[in-house]
Design an enzyme around this catalytic site. Structure first.
Site, mmCIF file in Angstrom:
data_model
loop_
_atom_site.group_PDB
_atom_site.id
_atom_site.type_symbol
_atom_site.label_atom_id
_atom_site.label_comp_id
_atom_site.label_asym_id
_atom_site.label_seq_id
_atom_site.Cartn_x
_atom_site.Cartn_y
_atom_site.Cartn_z
ATOM 1 N N TYR A 106 0.834 -1.203 0.000
ATOM 2 C CA TYR A 106 0.000 0.000 0.000
ATOM 3 C C TYR A 106 0.868 1.252 0.000
ATOM 4 O O TYR A 106 0.725 2.133 -0.852
ATOM 5 C CB TYR A 106 -0.909 -0.021 1.228
ATOM 6 N N LYS A 160 1.469 3.994 -3.113
ATOM 7 C CA LYS A 160 1.043 5.373 -2.867
ATOM 8 C C LYS A 160 2.217 6.330 -3.110
ATOM 9 O O LYS A 160 2.029 7.440 -3.622
ATOM 10 C CB LYS A 160 0.513 5.516 -1.446
#
Length: 253
Positions: free
Chosen positions: A152, A156
């Site tokens: 994640y 990002k």
């Protein structure tokens, strides 16, 4: 302040709830025509009706953003039905917090490639606009370690890099590209709402780490995203705007 969005046309991925829904609604409040996509057909239909109730043209489709043909088809139909596109907001996230290899693949396809494909497909329309704008929704996990999945945070971070590069690439065409990175955002049915119910100790820890003593509201992130998308931000491009209530410790240059 009039954001000069009346009559503009925007697409928002993941626009049926949470941050995406708030962005779509604020755009509509400003008189912008909006098209959304999300996975749940019923939620998309409900959101579209709410948007139409604001007096603008609105449409939406249920699709999986991992399906390139479906995603690009929705963008094409959005441009046709709205009579063009001025704004693209790439908001969808896998939110896959697993540490298995599958999480890396899933997050790559949803967070990273959905953004790239959305931008590439929307550009043929946005290039015709006199106020073209792209907003990428990243996360504070992209620039600060946290307990979340490494996949994640990694992707990002990649989104922030990608948006910055695209801002430079598209500057000659007067198309602006900016990033918004929210901190922890709370809304009913969202990740932090589920954590509050199922992992109350973790929720209390998250609250204790935020100097404001609360989590962000979706509309607070939307305010930032819609301003950056609007002609009022006409000379802002390549910016990375953090909306986290001083959650992260950083010196941002």
């Amino acid at each position: 302040m009039d954001l000069k969005l009346r009559g503009r046309r925007a697409i928002v991925t993941g626009g049926s709830k949470g941050i995406g829904r708030s962005i779509a609604e604020l755009l509509a409040d400003e008189g912008c025509h909006v098209s959304i996509c999300a996975r749940n057909e019923a939620e998309v239909a409900t959101a579209v009706e709410a948007l139409k109730g604001k007096g603008v043209s609105a449409m939406g489709e249920a699709l999986d953003v991992r399906d390139r043909a479906s995603l690009e088809g929705w963008i094409q139909r959005s441009g046709e039905r709205l009579g063009g596109l001025d704004i693209a907001v790439a908001n969808v996230s896998a939110l896959d917090m697993d540490r298995a290899e599958s999480a890396w693949k899933n997050t790559f396809e949803i967070d990273m490639m959905h953004t790239v494909r959305t931008v590439e497909a929307a550009l043929r329309w946005i290039e015709k606009s006199d106020a073209g704008s792209i907003v990428v929704i990243s996360s504070v996990s992209g620039f600060e370690f946290d307990p979340a999945s490494p996949a994640y945070g990694t992707f990002k971070a990649a989104l922030i890099h990608y948006a910055s590069r695209m801002a430079s690439t598209l500057a000659g065409k007067h198309i602006r590209v900016n990033t918004v990175s929210p901190g922890n955002v709370y809304f009913e049915g969202g990740v932090w709402h589920r954590i509050e119910r199922n992992m109350p100790d973790r929720f209390k820890t998250a609250l204790s780490k935020n100097p404001w003593g609360r989590l962000a509201k979706p509309e607070e992130v939307a305010n930032a995203a819609v301003f950056l998308a609007s002609p009022r931000a006409s000379f802002i491009t390549g910016a990375h705007l953090v909306v986290d209530g001083a959650l992260t410790n950083r010196v941002q240059y």
